[in-house]
Scaffold this motif. Structure first.
Motif, PDB file in Angstrom:
ATOM      1  N   PRO A   1       0.821  -1.212   0.000  1.00 52.79           N
ATOM      2  CA  PRO A   1       0.000   0.000   0.000  1.00 52.79           C
ATOM      3  C   PRO A   1       0.854   1.261   0.000  1.00 52.79           C
ATOM      4  CG  PRO A   1       0.011  -1.000   2.174  1.00 52.79           C
ATOM      5  CD  PRO A   1       0.769  -1.923   1.271  1.00 52.79           C
ATOM      6  N   MET A   2       0.370   2.291  -0.692  1.00 52.59           N
ATOM      7  CA  MET A   2       1.051   3.583  -0.747  1.00 52.59           C
ATOM      8  C   MET A   2      -0.016   4.671  -0.632  1.00 52.59           C
ATOM      9  SD  MET A   2       3.775   5.179  -3.402  1.00 52.59           S
ATOM     10  CE  MET A   2       5.005   4.146  -2.663  1.00 52.59           C
ATOM     11  N   ILE A   3       0.321   5.735   0.059  1.00 50.21           N
ATOM     12  CA  ILE A   3      -0.558   6.899   0.173  1.00 50.21           C
ATOM     13  C   ILE A   3       0.268   8.128  -0.152  1.00 50.21           C
ATOM     14  CG2 ILE A   3      -2.012   8.299   1.696  1.00 50.21           C
ATOM     15  CD1 ILE A   3      -2.466   5.760   3.366  1.00 50.21           C
ATOM     16  N   MET A   4      -0.266   8.956  -1.069  1.00 49.98           N
ATOM     17  CA  MET A   4       0.446  10.155  -1.496  1.00 49.98           C
ATOM     18  C   MET A   4      -0.490  11.360  -1.430  1.00 49.98           C
ATOM     19  SD  MET A   4       3.401   8.866  -2.377  1.00 49.98           S
ATOM     20  CE  MET A   4       4.271   9.935  -3.455  1.00 49.98           C
ATOM     21  N   PRO A   5      -0.007  12.501  -0.926  1.00 45.81           N
ATOM     22  CA  PRO A   5      -0.827  13.719  -0.938  1.00 45.81           C
ATOM     23  C   PRO A   5      -0.819  14.339  -2.332  1.00 45.81           C
ATOM     24  CG  PRO A   5       1.300  14.178   0.033  1.00 45.81           C
ATOM     25  CD  PRO A   5       1.281  12.704  -0.261  1.00 45.81           C
ATOM     26  N   VAL A   6      -1.959  14.901  -2.728  1.00 45.46           N
ATOM     27  CA  VAL A   6      -2.072  15.577  -4.021  1.00 45.46           C
ATOM     28  C   VAL A   6      -2.992  16.792  -3.886  1.00 45.46           C
ATOM     29  CG1 VAL A   6      -1.669  13.515  -5.432  1.00 45.46           C
ATOM     30  CG2 VAL A   6      -4.005  14.112  -4.787  1.00 45.46           C
ATOM     31  N   ASN A   7      -2.763  17.786  -4.740  1.00 42.30           N
ATOM     32  CA  ASN A   7      -3.700  18.891  -4.911  1.00 42.30           C
ATOM     33  C   ASN A   7      -4.725  18.410  -5.926  1.00 42.30           C
ATOM     34  OD1 ASN A   7      -0.717  20.173  -5.049  1.00 42.30           O
ATOM     35  ND2 ASN A   7      -2.031  21.271  -3.639  1.00 42.30           N
ATOM     36  N   TYR A   8      -5.994  18.719  -5.725  1.00 40.25           N
ATOM     37  CA  TYR A   8      -7.014  18.177  -6.615  1.00 40.25           C
ATOM     38  C   TYR A   8      -8.148  19.164  -6.840  1.00 40.25           C
ATOM     39  CZ  TYR A   8     -10.164  17.626  -2.690  1.00 40.25           C
ATOM     40  OH  TYR A   8     -10.995  17.887  -1.621  1.00 40.25           O
ATOM     41  N   LEU A   9      -8.925  18.884  -7.871  1.00 40.95           N
ATOM     42  CA  LEU A   9     -10.209  19.537  -8.130  1.00 40.95           C
ATOM     43  C   LEU A   9     -11.242  18.442  -8.293  1.00 40.95           C
ATOM     44  CD1 LEU A   9      -9.447  22.350 -10.738  1.00 40.95           C
ATOM     45  CD2 LEU A   9     -10.099  22.624  -8.331  1.00 40.95           C
ATOM     46  N   ALA A  10     -12.464  18.704  -7.828  1.00 44.02           N
ATOM     47  CA  ALA A  10     -13.509  17.683  -7.876  1.00 44.02           C
ATOM     48  C   ALA A  10     -14.812  18.259  -8.401  1.00 44.02           C
ATOM     49  CB  ALA A  10     -13.734  17.102  -6.477  1.00 44.02           C
ATOM     50  N   ASP A  11     -15.593  17.400  -9.069  1.00 46.58           N
ATOM     51  CA  ASP A  11     -16.968  17.745  -9.418  1.00 46.58           C
ATOM     52  C   ASP A  11     -17.860  16.616  -8.914  1.00 46.58           C
ATOM     53  OD1 ASP A  11     -16.866  15.681 -11.329  1.00 46.58           O
ATOM     54  OD2 ASP A  11     -16.628  17.045 -13.010  1.00 46.58           O
ATOM     55  N   SER A  12     -19.055  16.489  -9.424  1.00 42.60           N
ATOM     56  CA  SER A  12     -19.994  15.508  -8.886  1.00 42.60           C
ATOM     57  C   SER A  12     -19.716  14.085  -9.356  1.00 42.60           C
ATOM     58  CB  SER A  12     -21.426  15.905  -9.232  1.00 42.60           C
ATOM     59  OG  SER A  12     -21.575  15.963 -10.638  1.00 42.60           O
ATOM     60  N   ASP A  13     -18.843  13.893 -10.357  1.00 40.86           N
ATOM     61  CA  ASP A  13     -18.587  12.566 -10.905  1.00 40.86           C
ATOM     62  C   ASP A  13     -17.166  12.059 -10.728  1.00 40.86           C
ATOM     63  OD1 ASP A  13     -21.219  12.352 -12.042  1.00 40.86           O
ATOM     64  OD2 ASP A  13     -20.555  13.756 -13.582  1.00 40.86           O
TER      65      ASP A  13
END
Length: 138
Positions: free
Chosen positions: A38-50
């Motif tokens: 398992p790996m977990i990485m932080p990211v900057n993101y944008l989200a919409d409803s899908d």
């Protein structure tokens, strides 16, 4: 002696969880498997409803997420002095965005990664299961 009041965890509706994801957090953590680990990485993101999107450079994240990988994505906020907070978890499928028009639009958009240039590779996570929980302030 009185027993301390315990905070109650409240389950968010899907629409509440998506609202938090879209409007209240822009740094999240993507979890995936690389070489059986398992790996977990932080990211900057944008989200919409899908779906949500983020950009990444060459390397571990990209190679693991390119071809329809199952992933989890988490975003949260906490208020330690109020003993409150919330967390949203997405289970979904990640894939690299390759459409030239969409890439051009994303690269000109508002998302500016803290770690890589906008010309980097872009990943989309399409939502499967969406869940959220919160502990309201006392």
């Amino acid at each position: 002696m009185t027993e301390p009041t315990r905070a109650m965890v409240e389950v968010m509706s899907r629409s509440e969880a998506l609202d938090r994801l879209q409007r209240h957090g822009f740094v999240g953590r993507v979890a995936f498997i690389v070489g059986g680990r398992p790996m977990i990485m932080p990211v900057n993101y944008l989200a919409d409803s899908d779906a949500l999107v983020f950009c990444t450079g060459e390397g571990t994240k990209l190679s693991a997420l390119r071809r329809g990988a199952s992933v989890a994505f988490e975003v949260d906020d906490s208020r330690p002095l109020d003993h409150s907070g919330w967390s949203v978890v997405i289970e979904g499928t990640a894939s690299e965005i390759t459409d030239p028009e969409e890439l051009s639009w994303l690269r000109r958009g508002t998302l500016k990664s803290w770690a890589v240039r906008p010309s980097a590779h872009w990943i989309r996570i399409t939502y499967g299961h969406v869940s959220g929980r919160q502990i309201p302030a006392e």
